[in-house]
Design an enzyme around this catalytic site. Structure first.
Site, PDB file in Angstrom:
ATOM      1  CG  ASP A   1      -2.116   1.196   1.057  1.00 28.36           C
ATOM      2  OD1 ASP A   1      -3.410   0.537   0.935  1.00 28.36           O
ATOM      3  OD2 ASP A   1      -1.888   2.197   1.271  1.00 28.36           O
ATOM      4  CB  ILE A   2       0.676   4.344  -2.157  1.00 23.04           C
ATOM      5  CG1 ILE A   2       1.788   5.135  -2.676  1.00 23.04           C
ATOM      6  CG2 ILE A   2      -0.622   5.177  -1.750  1.00 23.04           C
ATOM      7  CD1 ILE A   2       1.459   5.877  -3.821  1.00 23.04           C
TER       8      ILE A   2
ATOM      9  CG  ASN B   1     -12.278  -0.443   3.666  1.00 21.12           C
ATOM     10  OD1 ASN B   1     -12.924  -0.707   4.804  1.00 21.12           O
ATOM     11  ND2 ASN B   1     -11.247   0.129   3.609  1.00 21.12           N
TER      12      ASN B   1
ATOM     13  CD  GLU C   1      -9.127   6.330   0.210  1.00 22.23           C
ATOM     14  OE1 GLU C   1      -8.165   6.143  -0.302  1.00 22.23           O
ATOM     15  OE2 GLU C   1      -9.220   6.809   1.479  1.00 22.23           O
ATOM     16  CB  VAL C   2      -9.301   1.814  -4.957  1.00 20.75           C
ATOM     17  CG1 VAL C   2      -8.895   1.375  -6.337  1.00 20.75           C
ATOM     18  CG2 VAL C   2      -8.188   2.772  -4.613  1.00 20.75           C
TER      19      VAL C   2
ATOM     20  CG  HIS D   1      -8.927  -2.843  -2.353  1.00 19.46           C
ATOM     21  ND1 HIS D   1      -9.578  -2.568  -3.122  1.00 19.46           N
ATOM     22  CD2 HIS D   1      -8.559  -2.491  -1.544  1.00 19.46           C
ATOM     23  CE1 HIS D   1      -9.984  -1.067  -2.530  1.00 19.46           C
ATOM     24  NE2 HIS D   1      -9.436  -1.140  -1.449  1.00 19.46           N
TER      25      HIS D   1
ATOM     26  CG  HIS E   1      -6.853  -3.136   2.978  1.00 23.88           C
ATOM     27  ND1 HIS E   1      -6.110  -1.818   2.713  1.00 23.88           N
ATOM     28  CD2 HIS E   1      -7.874  -2.835   2.414  1.00 23.88           C
ATOM     29  CE1 HIS E   1      -6.898  -0.890   2.242  1.00 23.88           C
ATOM     30  NE2 HIS E   1      -7.942  -1.397   1.920  1.00 23.88           N
TER      31      HIS E   1
END
Ligand code: AMP
Length: 126
Positions: free
Chosen positions: A39-40, A97, A105-106, A110, A112
């Protein structure tokens, strides 16, 4: 950007661009079903994202529409990544999420993976 749980899929989202190689990622693992990368904006010493290679907005979309072998392959990849990161012994947390209340958000499904320290309570107090 809050998203609804089901399509339409936005092919310009950041993870779609990573899958196409248009923007870089710090890759951890890849197989036919999944890509994993750091993760960025990490929220733990180890914070890795695992994404399916196919275009689904959310868990709801993925579960409703992906072929069962792709679903199995994806979740097997999540566990493989955690093992590769040597997180099985100390333990780790996975989180996905989904939609507005979860602040997704994206809009590409995905998971995490968090680890590398005791992770505290599952959710903030409310
Ligand atoms: P979510 O709120 O579950 O949709 O989480 C999206 C995650 O994607 C956040 O933790 C971001 O830090 C992460 N993220 C956004 N852009 C990138 C990127 N280019 N490379 C890696 N992680 C990213």
């Amino acid at each position: 950007m809050p998203v609804a749980g089901l399509g339409p899929y936005d092919a310009h989202n950041v993870f779609a661009r990573i899958l196409r190689g248009e923007i870089p990622c710090r890759k951890v693992y890849e197989d036919e079903h999944a890509l994993a990368f750091h993760d960025i904006n990490p929220q733990a010493p180890i914070h890795v994202l695992v994404i399916p290679k196919t275009p689904y907005v959310s868990l709801a979309d993925f579960a409703a529409s992906a072929p069962p072998p792709a679903i199995a392959g994806f979740f097997q990849a999540v566990a493989k990544v955690a093992k590769q990161l040597e997180l099985e012994d100390p333990g780790y947390r996975i989180l996905a999420n989904m939609g507005a209340d979860a602040h997704q958000e994206v809009p590409h499904f995905h998971v995490h993976i968090f680890g590398g320290r005791p992770l505290g309570p599952m959710l903030q107090q409310f």
